[in-house]
Design an enzyme around this catalytic site. Structure first.
Site, short mmCIF file in Angstrom:
data_model
loop_
_atom_site.label_atom_id
_atom_site.label_comp_id
_atom_site.label_asym_id
_atom_site.label_seq_id
_atom_site.Cartn_x
_atom_site.Cartn_y
_atom_site.Cartn_z
N ARG A 16 0.83 -1.22 0.00
CA ARG A 16 0.00 0.00 0.00
C ARG A 16 0.86 1.27 0.00
O ARG A 16 0.58 2.24 0.69
CB ARG A 16 -0.98 -0.01 1.19
CG ARG A 16 -2.13 -0.99 0.99
CD ARG A 16 -3.08 -0.95 2.17
NE ARG A 16 -2.41 -1.41 3.38
CZ ARG A 16 -2.76 -1.08 4.61
NH1 ARG A 16 -3.80 -0.31 4.81
NH2 ARG A 16 -2.09 -1.54 5.65
N LEU A 18 1.14 3.46 -2.27
CA LEU A 18 0.46 4.64 -2.80
C LEU A 18 -0.35 5.33 -1.71
O LEU A 18 -0.31 6.55 -1.56
CB LEU A 18 -0.46 4.25 -3.98
CG LEU A 18 -1.12 5.45 -4.67
CD1 LEU A 18 -0.08 6.40 -5.25
CD2 LEU A 18 -2.08 5.00 -5.77
N GLU A 471 -20.70 -1.48 20.34
CA GLU A 471 -19.77 -2.17 19.42
C GLU A 471 -18.29 -1.88 19.67
O GLU A 471 -17.48 -1.93 18.75
CB GLU A 471 -20.14 -1.88 17.96
CG GLU A 471 -21.57 -2.29 17.61
CD GLU A 471 -21.96 -2.02 16.15
OE1 GLU A 471 -21.07 -2.00 15.29
OE2 GLU A 471 -23.17 -1.86 15.89
N ASP A 586 -27.92 -6.04 10.59
CA ASP A 586 -27.57 -5.03 9.59
C ASP A 586 -27.37 -5.65 8.21
O ASP A 586 -26.68 -6.66 8.08
CB ASP A 586 -26.25 -4.35 9.99
CG ASP A 586 -26.39 -3.46 11.22
OD1 ASP A 586 -27.48 -2.91 11.43
OD2 ASP A 586 -25.40 -3.34 11.97
N HIS A 628 -30.85 -2.55 9.27
CA HIS A 628 -30.34 -1.22 8.93
C HIS A 628 -29.65 -1.29 7.57
O HIS A 628 -28.94 -2.24 7.26
CB HIS A 628 -29.34 -0.75 9.99
CG HIS A 628 -28.53 0.42 9.55
ND1 HIS A 628 -29.06 1.68 9.43
CD2 HIS A 628 -27.24 0.53 9.16
CE1 HIS A 628 -28.12 2.50 8.98
NE2 HIS A 628 -27.02 1.82 8.82
N CYS A 630 -27.67 1.50 4.65
CA CYS A 630 -27.28 2.90 4.52
C CYS A 630 -26.84 3.23 3.12
O CYS A 630 -25.68 3.20 2.81
CB CYS A 630 -26.21 3.26 5.53
SG CYS A 630 -24.96 2.02 5.74
N GLU A 652 -30.58 5.27 5.75
CA GLU A 652 -29.95 6.55 5.47
C GLU A 652 -30.97 7.37 4.70
O GLU A 652 -31.59 6.88 3.78
CB GLU A 652 -28.72 6.33 4.59
CG GLU A 652 -27.90 7.58 4.43
CD GLU A 652 -27.86 8.09 3.01
OE1 GLU A 652 -27.03 7.61 2.25
OE2 GLU A 652 -28.66 8.97 2.68
N HIS A 683 -21.95 11.37 8.65
CA HIS A 683 -20.67 11.48 7.94
C HIS A 683 -20.07 12.87 8.05
O HIS A 683 -18.92 13.07 7.74
CB HIS A 683 -20.85 11.09 6.48
CG HIS A 683 -21.43 9.71 6.33
ND1 HIS A 683 -22.78 9.48 6.34
CD2 HIS A 683 -20.84 8.50 6.22
CE1 HIS A 683 -22.99 8.18 6.24
NE2 HIS A 683 -21.83 7.56 6.17
N1 GLN Z 1 -24.31 -1.37 13.35
C1 GLN Z 1 -23.28 -0.81 12.51
C2 GLN Z 1 -22.76 0.47 13.14
O1 GLN Z 1 -23.50 1.12 13.82
C3 GLN Z 1 -23.81 -0.52 11.13
C4 GLN Z 1 -22.72 -0.05 10.21
C5 GLN Z 1 -23.16 0.17 8.79
O2 GLN Z 1 -24.31 0.39 8.51
N2 GLN Z 1 -22.28 0.13 7.84
O3 GLN Z 1 -21.62 0.84 12.92
ZN ZN Z 2 -25.18 2.36 8.08
#
Ligand code: GLN
Ligand code: ZN
Length: 749
Positions: A16, A18, A471, A586, A628, A630, A652, A683
């Site tokens: 890696r 670069l 997490e 997820d 979930h 996104c 999202e 983000h």
């Molecule tokens: N449960 C994960 C988090 O909260 C979901 C991450 C994702 O949607 N990419 O980070």
């Molecule tokens: Zn997400």
């Protein structure tokens, strides 16, 4: 003798290099000359590797400082105004400004949008075209790289993205195809300049020929390529297609006045006979037989058998290659420290794939008996059909929702988060110390428990309704499960570029998958023991685990997915037995596995959606299942999302300005269960104001009935700081309270 070549090689460097140079340059730690030097070293190594493997020509033009589509945007002068107005700066700095969102003044401006390159996990920068878009060629970077390779003694084959694919990938004010007459002269000049630079072959990539193209786009190929081919008659064009079968476009492709065509026989081996049939008397046929998107060694005996007749028929007009660019696989197995010999033996990274082409070339030379038994059986999805036949939960949503309401006693518009809380420097450092043996397991686990307790305490103070454990124990949502499941192998250096300087290291599904022991239960149980509020259990879904791994090639993807689903079902059952009343599964990568051709969608969704349901099909009605996702643009897959039958879906929607809510709230075919539209964009480091959130919630509440509405951010919070997260969530909780009060008033009025 058949010739060998590749469509492209990884540009990140075996270690890696670069990435390291780019990031150091962005931080101002190295001069631009050092960055340029690092790039030149990578190119030199890449070309030498191709030469060492006996490839007739090295591929030039596959290198990019950030993205190959962005290379073309600069080459054709299609720089959006916000990046060009004002100072004329250094070209490379301008290039990075497009990618990273800076005006010439240094002020932040919206970066170019990023989206997935076909069905890969590589993201390109989307060109932006205005209706008055003008193009002007500046191919100096490509010509310089051509000279560079020639000076190193190589015969070169430059690669460019074709004009139709380039326009298709862009976002236009109006009809992008209408810009073709303005763009073609640039391509004509480009080909003339390459011809003048002593180039004989040019590879021109048109992967959109594997899509369901509108008629006008198909019709534009023949006249467009007639012009291109006429521009530089001494130059031979190899039209490269990949990722998807050509089908109705196959006659069109071979009818173009190009000197050769590349087809992806990894993705569409069934098209080989038709391609051969359609091949012009002098055309070259390049067959992509080595898989550029996976890490397994190729079944060379099988290809020897299949290609032997072609070799006899075509001789030098047969070219051997990988299906697509090797950009999508890791660089060099020889740099891999982590794998054991029996694992290593089965794998080939990019550099090893070059040697596979060489080996295949040699095998085809020698007409000795072919071991037909090595020809692998075609893979089909029927094996899983029986077990996935009935995966629906016994009670329908309406019944489940009633029981869940009684059990959970949540307020209207319940507030929650998506799962992760900040992964602080301290947490990362602690994990590193544990992995390197500096920290004992006991100390590491204690640290994680403290993180969880702290996350729970903060959520209680904030007044959230459904809590998460945060997490802290996961660095990556797939790797965490992959490391605990039987059947996965993790590489030490299997990096693949995702975008810009970012790389991912997908685990390998090496064997049959099964669960060794509970994977998350203790963390969830611990978090739940600290609070009276419900804590959501948190799992990564089977489709996402599959889609973010290197899959097996000896069994169908659906079968691996079912194996993962079986392991996850055990986890779901254990969480439920441990008293966890809400479990989130997820699936942010559900959309990624969707085949490029519409005709393949149903088949994919049939098993993918059933595997998701399989994980939670056995839980009690009062256990609430969340999922979930996104990304925006759910419209195309709405039916599949509904069929997941999750009690609650969080999505999202903050960045897409709630537009996608229309599909969720749709009069017909909307999402029938509960919905948590992300009400702010995690983000961005900006903390959303309370009033902004209230306004947003009011809008949401107009389209989603209050008894179905949840309030949450649009994704996990692990990339944010606690300071940002604390203020943002406080505002979110207050906004939810404001709205509850407003809705109460309207209801009692
Ligand atoms: N449960 C994960 C988090 O909260 C979901 C991450 C994702 O949607 N990419 O980070
Ligand atoms: Zn997400």
């Amino acid at each position: 003798m058949a010739q060998t070549h590749i469509l492209g090689y990884p540009r990140i460097g075996a270690q890696r290099e670069l990435k390291k140079a780019q990031e150091a340059y962005w931080r101002g730690e190295i001069a631009q000359s050092e960055l340029l030097q690092a790039g030149a070293e990578i190119r030199r190594g890449n070309w030498q590797a191709q030469r060492d493997a006996g490839l007739e020509r090295v591929t030039v033009g596959d290198f990019a400082w950030y993205d190959q589509v962005l290379n073309h945007t600069l080459m054709f002068g299609a720089v959006p105004r916000r990046f060009s107005e004002g100072a004329a700066d250094n070209k490379l700095d301008q290039y990075f400004r497009l990618a990273r969102g800076r005006a010439p003044s240094g002020e932040p401006v919206a970066a170019s949008a990023m989206t997935k390159w076909f069905d890969t996990n590589y993201h390109y920068l989307v060109p932006e075209f205005t209706a008055e878009q003008a193009f002007a060629l500046d191919a100096e970077w490509l010509l310089a790289e051509v000279r560079e390779a020639q000076q190193q003694g190589h015969r070169v084959k430059p690669v460019v993205i074709g004009p139709l694919t380039y326009l298709w990938l862009g976002r236009a004010d109006g009809d992008a195809l209408a810009l073709l007459p303005k763009l073609l002269p640039c391509y004509q000049q480009l080909l003339q300049q390459l011809a003048a630079a002593d180039v004989d072959w040019v590879q021109i990539d048109e992967p959109i020929l594997g899509l369901d193209l509108p008629g006008e786009w198909r019709a534009a190929f023949a006249p467009g390529y007639a012009q291109l081919c006429a521009a530089a008659p001494s130059l031979k064009l190899l039209l490269a297609t990949y990722f998807s079968p050509l089908r109705e476009n196959l006659p069109l492709v071979f009818g173009l006045p190009v000197a050769g065509v590349h087809i992806d026989c990894v993705r569409a081996p069934e098209e080989l006979p038709a391609a051969l049939e359609a091949l012009g008397a002098e055309q070259v046929l390049s067959v992509g037989v080595v898989n550029g998107r996976n890490i397994w060694r190729a079944d060379l005996a099988r290809w020897q058998a299949a290609l032997q007749p072609l070799q006899q028929q075509l001789g030098e007009r047969l070219w051997l290659s990988a299906g697509c660019s090797l950009l999508h696989c890791p660089v060099d197995l020889d740099t891999e420290q982590k794998l054991l010999p029996p694992q290593r033996q089965k794998l080939a990274y990019a550099r090893q794939k070059l040697h596979e082409l060489q080996q295949l070339q040699a095998l085809l030379q020698n007409t000795a008996a072919v071991d037909k038994s090595a020809v692998s059986a075609p893979v089909d999805a029927s094996a899983t059909a029986g077990e996935l036949a009935d995966t629906w939960r016994p009670q329908r949503y309406v019944e489940r929702a009633k029981r869940q309401r009684e059990r959970l006693q949540l307020p209207p518009l319940p507030t929650t988060t998506i799962g992760s809380f900040p992964q602080t420097d301290l947490l990362r450092q602690t994990r590193r110390q544990f992995r390197s043996g500096e920290l004992s397991e006991q100390d590491y686990l204690d640290h994680l428990r403290a993180e969880i307790a702290e996350a729970v305490r903060r959520q209680e103070i904030l007044g959230l309704d459904v809590l998460v454990h945060g997490e802290a124990e996961r660095n990556d949502m797939v790797e965490y499960f992959g490391e605990q499941l039987h059947g996965f192998v993790h590489t030490g250096n299997g990096w693949v570029q995702s975008y810009g300087s970012r790389c991912v290291k997908p685990p390998i599904i090496f064997g049959d998958i099964s669960r060794a022991q509970p994977m998350t239960v203790e963390w969830s149980r611990y978090a739940q023991s600290l609070t009276k509020k419900p804590v959501k259990g948190m799992l990564t879904g089977p489709v996402t685990i599959l889609n973010w791994s290197f899959p097996r090639e000896d069994i169908p993807r659906s079968e691996s997915c079912l194996q993962i689903a079986k392991a996850l079902r055990q986890e779901v059952q254990d969480l439920e037995a441990a008293g966890i009343g809400i479990i989130q599964i997820d699936e942010p990568a559900l959309r990624e596995g969707v085949p490029l051709r519409e005709s393949g969608h149903q088949g994919y969704f049939d098993w993918a959606v059933a595997c998701f349901r399989y994980t939670c099909a056995t839980v009690q009605a009062e256990t609430q299942i969340h999922t979930h996702m996104c990304y925006s643009n759910f419209n195309a897959i709405m039916e599949a999302i509904v069929a997941l039958d999750a009690d609650v879906i969080t999505i999202e929607s903050a960045r897409s300005d709630l537009r996608l809510l229309e599909s969720f709230a749709g009069k017909q075919g909307g999402y029938p269960n509960e919905i948590g539209p992300g009400i702010y964009d995690i983000h961005s480091p900006n903390v959303p104001e309370r009033e902004e959130l209230v306004a947003r919630l009011r809008k949401v509440a107009e389209v989603i009935p209050r008894e179905k509405l949840w309030v949450n951010p649009d994704c996990g919070l692990k990339t944010r700081s606690w300071a940002e997260v604390g203020s943002a969530l406080l505002n979110m909780v207050e906004a939810a309270r404001t709205l509850r009060a407003e809705l109460d008033v309207t209801e009692s009025a």
